[in-house]
Design a protein around this motif. Structure first.
Motif, mmCIF file in Angstrom:
data_model
loop_
_atom_site.group_PDB
_atom_site.id
_atom_site.type_symbol
_atom_site.label_atom_id
_atom_site.label_comp_id
_atom_site.label_asym_id
_atom_site.label_seq_id
_atom_site.Cartn_x
_atom_site.Cartn_y
_atom_site.Cartn_z
ATOM 1 N N ASP A 16 12.111 30.331 -10.338
ATOM 2 C CA ASP A 16 10.684 30.265 -10.033
ATOM 3 C C ASP A 16 9.989 31.610 -10.219
ATOM 4 O OD1 ASP A 16 11.706 31.723 -7.947
ATOM 5 O OD2 ASP A 16 11.099 30.321 -6.368
ATOM 6 N N GLY A 17 10.711 32.604 -10.774
ATOM 7 C CA GLY A 17 10.103 33.904 -11.062
ATOM 8 C C GLY A 17 10.083 34.855 -9.895
ATOM 9 N N THR A 18 10.777 34.529 -8.777
ATOM 10 C CA THR A 18 10.797 35.405 -7.615
ATOM 11 C C THR A 18 12.174 36.032 -7.457
ATOM 12 O OG1 THR A 18 11.472 33.648 -6.100
ATOM 13 C CG2 THR A 18 9.099 33.937 -6.473
ATOM 14 N N ALA A 19 12.249 37.091 -6.626
ATOM 15 C CA ALA A 19 13.514 37.744 -6.295
ATOM 16 C C ALA A 19 13.443 38.197 -4.849
ATOM 17 C CB ALA A 19 13.786 38.906 -7.227
ATOM 18 N N GLY A 20 13.382 37.229 -3.928
ATOM 19 C CA GLY A 20 13.259 37.560 -2.513
ATOM 20 C C GLY A 20 11.929 38.234 -2.238
ATOM 21 N N ASP A 21 11.977 39.352 -1.514
ATOM 22 C CA ASP A 21 10.736 40.056 -1.188
ATOM 23 C C ASP A 21 10.405 41.139 -2.193
ATOM 24 O OD1 ASP A 21 12.783 41.753 -0.640
ATOM 25 O OD2 ASP A 21 12.215 42.175 1.441
ATOM 26 N N LEU A 22 11.147 41.189 -3.314
ATOM 27 C CA LEU A 22 10.866 42.192 -4.339
ATOM 28 C C LEU A 22 9.800 41.678 -5.304
ATOM 29 C CD1 LEU A 22 14.479 43.406 -5.267
ATOM 30 C CD2 LEU A 22 12.836 44.500 -3.738
ATOM 31 N N GLY A 23 8.956 42.560 -5.737
ATOM 32 C CA GLY A 23 7.960 42.188 -6.736
ATOM 33 C C GLY A 23 8.602 42.065 -8.107
ATOM 34 N N VAL A 24 8.270 41.021 -8.824
ATOM 35 C CA VAL A 24 8.843 40.765 -10.139
ATOM 36 C C VAL A 24 7.743 40.919 -11.180
ATOM 37 C CG1 VAL A 24 10.025 39.097 -11.612
ATOM 38 C CG2 VAL A 24 10.510 39.164 -9.149
#
Length: 199
Positions: A16-24
């Motif tokens: 979905d283009g996310t990596a937890g709380d990191l900005g992608v």
């Protein structure tokens, strides 16, 4: 054997283009690593099972490549022989030899023993024994020949035992052979000649 291991992880971009709380960053494909490596744990791990001692089959493969003695063929009488007088065969080479090898970090001692002897007489006959024979008068291997020239040779069968790092001794499965240098000799027909002892 113990190895010091450090376990770390790094996040990956999800479908979905996310990596937890990191900005992608936009356009980063899923599965791409992102962010710093994070240490999870560190400790000593027993990895002995990952490098097991050499198996008998593995030792056998090494055994087949060893420079085993090529036992010489000895015969009596030396040189030419006579019809009606058996030719005696024997060998006087070493029948036991020990080798020390390094196999994947393990010290492996292999003791090779000559356990079979096949004497190729040169006239189509093979004599198989479990002993190396002996010269006259303790000879055990002999063969009668017709008149002619013959080339005899010896094939030796070797078996072995092995131990790993000074442990228990076990048999090496299988055997291997070596061929000695052949010998060529003539077998002559002796003819009686009457002589006058007073001449």
């Amino acid at each position: 054997m113990v190895q010091d291991l450090v376990i770390e992880r790094q996040r990956l971009v999800q479908q979905d283009g996310t990596a937890g709380d990191l900005g992608v960053p936009a356009g980063t494909p899923p599965g791409s690593p992102i962010g710093p490596w994070e240490r999870l744990d560190r400790g000593c791990v027993d990895i002995t099972a990952l490098n097991p001692p050499p198996s008998p089959g593995e030792v056998f493969r090494y055994f087949q490549t060893l420079p085993l003695p090529q036992l010489p063929t000895r015969q009596q009488p030396p040189g030419n022989a006579l019809v009606g007088l058996p030719v005696i065969f024997f060998t006087d080479g070493p029948t036991t030899q020990t080798f020390t090898l390094d196999i994947r970090g393990f010290t492996v001692d292999i003791t090779a023993t000559a356990t079979g002897f096949t004497w190729h007489t040169g006239d189509g006959t093979d004599l198989t024994t479990t002993t190396p024979g002996a010269p006259y008068p303790r000879h055990t291997i002999s063969h009668d020949y017709a008149t002619g020239t013959y080339t005899a040779a010896l094939t030796t069968t070797w078996t072995a035992t092995f131990s790993v790092d000074g442990g228990i001794t076990a048999p090496v499965p299988g055997s291997t052979t070596t061929d000695g240098t052949p010998v060529t000799f003539a077998v002559l027909q002796a003819r009686p000649v009457l002589t006058n002892p007073f001449d």
